[in-house]
Design a protein around this motif. Structure first.
Motif, PDB file in Angstrom:
ATOM      1  N   ASP A 167       0.644  -1.512   0.016  1.00  0.00           N
ATOM      2  CA  ASP A 167      -0.323  -0.037  -0.128  1.00  0.00           C
ATOM      3  C   ASP A 167       0.528   1.333  -0.203  1.00  0.00           C
ATOM      4  N   VAL A 168       0.884   2.535  -0.451  1.00  0.00           N
ATOM      5  CA  VAL A 168       1.319   3.659  -0.684  1.00  0.00           C
ATOM      6  C   VAL A 168       1.027   4.667   0.683  1.00  0.00           C
ATOM      7  N   THR A 169       2.132   4.461   0.331  1.00  0.00           N
ATOM      8  CA  THR A 169       1.944   5.353   1.931  1.00  0.00           C
ATOM      9  C   THR A 169       2.888   7.032   2.040  1.00  0.00           C
ATOM     10  N   GLY A 170       3.144   6.912   0.849  1.00  0.00           N
ATOM     11  CA  GLY A 170       4.045   8.682   0.519  1.00  0.00           C
ATOM     12  C   GLY A 170       4.106   7.924  -0.776  1.00  0.00           C
ATOM     13  N   VAL A 171       4.720   9.333  -1.396  1.00  0.00           N
ATOM     14  CA  VAL A 171       4.565  10.361  -2.989  1.00  0.00           C
ATOM     15  C   VAL A 171       5.836  11.323  -2.834  1.00  0.00           C
ATOM     16  N   ASN A 172       6.803  11.277  -4.074  1.00  0.00           N
ATOM     17  CA  ASN A 172       7.513  12.289  -3.426  1.00  0.00           C
ATOM     18  C   ASN A 172       7.141  12.998  -5.262  1.00  0.00           C
ATOM     19  N   ALA A 173       6.262  13.965  -4.148  1.00  0.00           N
ATOM     20  CA  ALA A 173       5.395  15.449  -5.337  1.00  0.00           C
ATOM     21  C   ALA A 173       6.605  15.696  -6.266  1.00  0.00           C
ATOM     22  N   GLU A 174       7.582  16.210  -5.338  1.00  0.00           N
ATOM     23  CA  GLU A 174       8.779  17.221  -5.397  1.00  0.00           C
ATOM     24  C   GLU A 174       9.475  16.726  -6.826  1.00  0.00           C
ATOM     25  N   LEU A 175       9.939  15.407  -6.787  1.00  0.00           N
ATOM     26  CA  LEU A 175      10.562  14.012  -8.293  1.00  0.00           C
ATOM     27  C   LEU A 175       9.879  14.348  -9.249  1.00  0.00           C
ATOM     28  N   ILE A 176       8.423  14.540  -9.352  1.00  0.00           N
ATOM     29  CA  ILE A 176       7.153  14.619  -9.973  1.00  0.00           C
ATOM     30  C   ILE A 176       7.428  15.538 -10.875  1.00  0.00           C
ATOM     31  N   GLU A 177       7.060  16.665  -9.985  1.00  0.00           N
ATOM     32  CA  GLU A 177       6.848  18.160 -10.323  1.00  0.00           C
ATOM     33  C   GLU A 177       8.256  18.758 -10.897  1.00  0.00           C
ATOM     34  N   GLY A 178       9.499  18.138 -10.563  1.00  0.00           N
ATOM     35  CA  GLY A 178      10.592  18.232 -11.411  1.00  0.00           C
ATOM     36  C   GLY A 178      10.726  18.199 -12.414  1.00  0.00           C
ATOM     37  N   VAL A 179      10.553  16.847 -12.851  1.00  0.00           N
ATOM     38  CA  VAL A 179      10.336  16.261 -14.321  1.00  0.00           C
ATOM     39  C   VAL A 179       9.275  16.271 -14.983  1.00  0.00           C
ATOM     40  N   GLN A 180       8.179  17.508 -14.622  1.00  0.00           N
ATOM     41  CA  GLN A 180       7.839  18.021 -15.465  1.00  0.00           C
ATOM     42  C   GLN A 180       8.192  19.993 -15.504  1.00  0.00           C
ATOM     43  N   LYS A 181       8.665  19.777 -14.561  1.00  0.00           N
ATOM     44  CA  LYS A 181       9.330  21.912 -14.214  1.00  0.00           C
ATOM     45  C   LYS A 181      10.546  21.489 -16.014  1.00  0.00           C
ATOM     46  N   LEU A 182      11.361  20.266 -16.254  1.00  0.00           N
ATOM     47  CA  LEU A 182      11.918  20.310 -16.423  1.00  0.00           C
ATOM     48  C   LEU A 182      11.592  20.051 -18.840  1.00  0.00           C
ATOM     49  N   GLY A 183      10.000  19.841 -18.697  1.00  0.00           N
ATOM     50  CA  GLY A 183       9.449  19.699 -19.917  1.00  0.00           C
ATOM     51  C   GLY A 183       9.362  18.303 -20.585  1.00  0.00           C
TER      52      GLY A 183
ATOM     53  N   ASN B 296       5.084  -5.043  -5.194  1.00  0.00           N
ATOM     54  CA  ASN B 296       4.585  -4.874  -6.363  1.00  0.00           C
ATOM     55  C   ASN B 296       3.062  -4.050  -5.827  1.00  0.00           C
ATOM     56  N   ILE B 297       2.877  -2.902  -6.508  1.00  0.00           N
ATOM     57  CA  ILE B 297       2.289  -2.067  -5.692  1.00  0.00           C
ATOM     58  C   ILE B 297       0.745  -2.172  -7.163  1.00  0.00           C
ATOM     59  N   ASN B 298      -0.256  -2.590  -6.706  1.00  0.00           N
ATOM     60  CA  ASN B 298      -1.378  -2.627  -7.842  1.00  0.00           C
ATOM     61  C   ASN B 298      -1.345  -0.720  -8.193  1.00  0.00           C
ATOM     62  N   ALA B 299      -1.544  -0.819  -9.714  1.00  0.00           N
ATOM     63  CA  ALA B 299      -1.122   0.897 -10.644  1.00  0.00           C
ATOM     64  C   ALA B 299      -2.197   1.441 -10.297  1.00  0.00           C
ATOM     65  N   ASP B 300      -3.668   0.654 -10.061  1.00  0.00           N
ATOM     66  CA  ASP B 300      -4.778   1.498  -9.695  1.00  0.00           C
ATOM     67  C   ASP B 300      -4.299   2.382  -8.776  1.00  0.00           C
ATOM     68  N   THR B 301      -3.877   1.219  -7.661  1.00  0.00           N
ATOM     69  CA  THR B 301      -3.675   2.335  -6.056  1.00  0.00           C
ATOM     70  C   THR B 301      -2.466   3.405  -6.254  1.00  0.00           C
ATOM     71  N   ALA B 302      -1.943   2.699  -7.283  1.00  0.00           N
ATOM     72  CA  ALA B 302      -0.637   3.804  -7.453  1.00  0.00           C
ATOM     73  C   ALA B 302      -1.053   4.901  -7.359  1.00  0.00           C
ATOM     74  N   ALA B 303      -1.915   5.058  -9.411  1.00  0.00           N
ATOM     75  CA  ALA B 303      -2.172   5.892  -9.696  1.00  0.00           C
ATOM     76  C   ALA B 303      -3.303   7.500  -9.034  1.00  0.00           C
ATOM     77  N   GLY B 304      -4.296   6.175  -8.158  1.00  0.00           N
ATOM     78  CA  GLY B 304      -4.575   7.087  -7.103  1.00  0.00           C
ATOM     79  C   GLY B 304      -4.160   7.441  -6.304  1.00  0.00           C
ATOM     80  N   ALA B 305      -2.945   7.487  -5.522  1.00  0.00           N
ATOM     81  CA  ALA B 305      -1.893   8.096  -4.582  1.00  0.00           C
ATOM     82  C   ALA B 305      -1.687   9.173  -5.373  1.00  0.00           C
ATOM     83  N   VAL B 306      -0.712   9.389  -6.355  1.00  0.00           N
ATOM     84  CA  VAL B 306      -0.290  10.111  -7.198  1.00  0.00           C
ATOM     85  C   VAL B 306      -0.967  11.244  -7.227  1.00  0.00           C
TER      86      VAL B 306
END
Length: 257
Positions: free
Chosen positions: A117-133, A151-161
């Motif tokens: 189960d997802v306990t945390g997501v590093n949003a800063e990393l995702i947003e950093g990649v987006q800022k680079l285009g 192994n994280i269920n992809a739907d669970t991971a996507a919902g958490a992100v």
């Protein structure tokens, strides 16, 4: 958006062109993908049995090696490659990279093994990649503080992100036209569905198997910051643009009133 493993091989080139077009228009997609069929195929080649418990793959350490190889390797890079061929820019990431997806064992770990189960997501990393285009393309493998992979269920991971990023809409791209309900002996797509209707349909067996974690992730998602979740068929031409334009397509899961 979440792209299902059974859908990926069937997605037309036009889907990736739509994705690249959104990026060009200043919209910043984030893709979380599955890979169930490819994992099963590779396990079969290695003589390892595929077993499922309520739609979740039983994951031993041996299975986990294959899960990570397929999700973070071949499938992830194929999506990145196809986005690039369509004129977009993408970077492939695993949930292990930079502590992107932090996880813990699911409650029924004794039955399903190394599923998390997802306990945390590093949003800063995702947003950093987006800022680079670049479009982040995320493989749903997580890790705890001790370095144990899950192994994280992809739907669970996507919902958490989606929830952590605070996006308004999550699009679940599948190989079905939406949530189906039998009406007068005929299966029809429900244009909208409430959380209570989903729970009722799980109880009656109308929603079953792999669709259960899909809708549960959607419910968890809209209980947070996300306003709506739309389940659509990825093979429909221009599907992403149609969803963003507010057209009636697929099934929209509504926030609890």
């Amino acid at each position: 958006m979440k792209c299902g493993g059974s859908t990926l091989e069937e997605l037309p080139d036009s889907f990736y062109k739509d994705l690249a077009g959104l990026q060009e228009d200043g919209i910043q997609p984030v893709v979380v993908h599955g890979g169930g069929p490819a994992i099963s195929e590779n396990l079969g080649k290695l003589g390892i049995e595929s077993r499922f418990v309520n739609g979740l793959r039983y994951t031993s350490e041996e299975v986990l090696d294959v899960v990570e190889m397929v999700l973070a390797g071949s499938i992830n890079k194929k999506i990145v490659r196809r986005i690039g061929q369509a004129g977009g820019k993408a970077v492939g990431l695993s949930g292990v990279d930079g502590g992107l997806i932090q996880a813990k064992p699911v409650v029924n770990a004794a039955e399903v093994g190394r599923v998390g189960d997802v306990t945390g997501v590093n949003a800063e990393l995702i947003e950093g990649v987006q800022k680079l285009g670049y479009i982040p393309v995320i493989a749903p493998v997580g890790m705890d503080r001790e370095g144990q992979r899950y192994n994280i269920n992809a739907d669970t991971a996507a919902g958490a992100v989606a929830s952590v990023l605070g996006v308004q809409r999550m699009i679940v791209v599948t190989d079905v036209p939406g949530i189906l309900k039998t009406v007068n002996g005929e299966k029809r797509v429900l244009p909208t569905v409430t959380v209570q209707q989903i729970e009722d349909m799980i109880l009656t067996g109308e929603i079953y198997g792999g669709m259960i974690p899909k809708v549960r992730a959607a419910v968890a998602c809209i209980s947070g910051k996300v306003n709506e979740v739309v389940i659509v068929d990825g093979s429909v031409p221009g599907v992403l643009g149609k969803v963003l334009a507010g057209e009636a397509i697929g099934t929209k899961i509504l926030r609890m009133q």
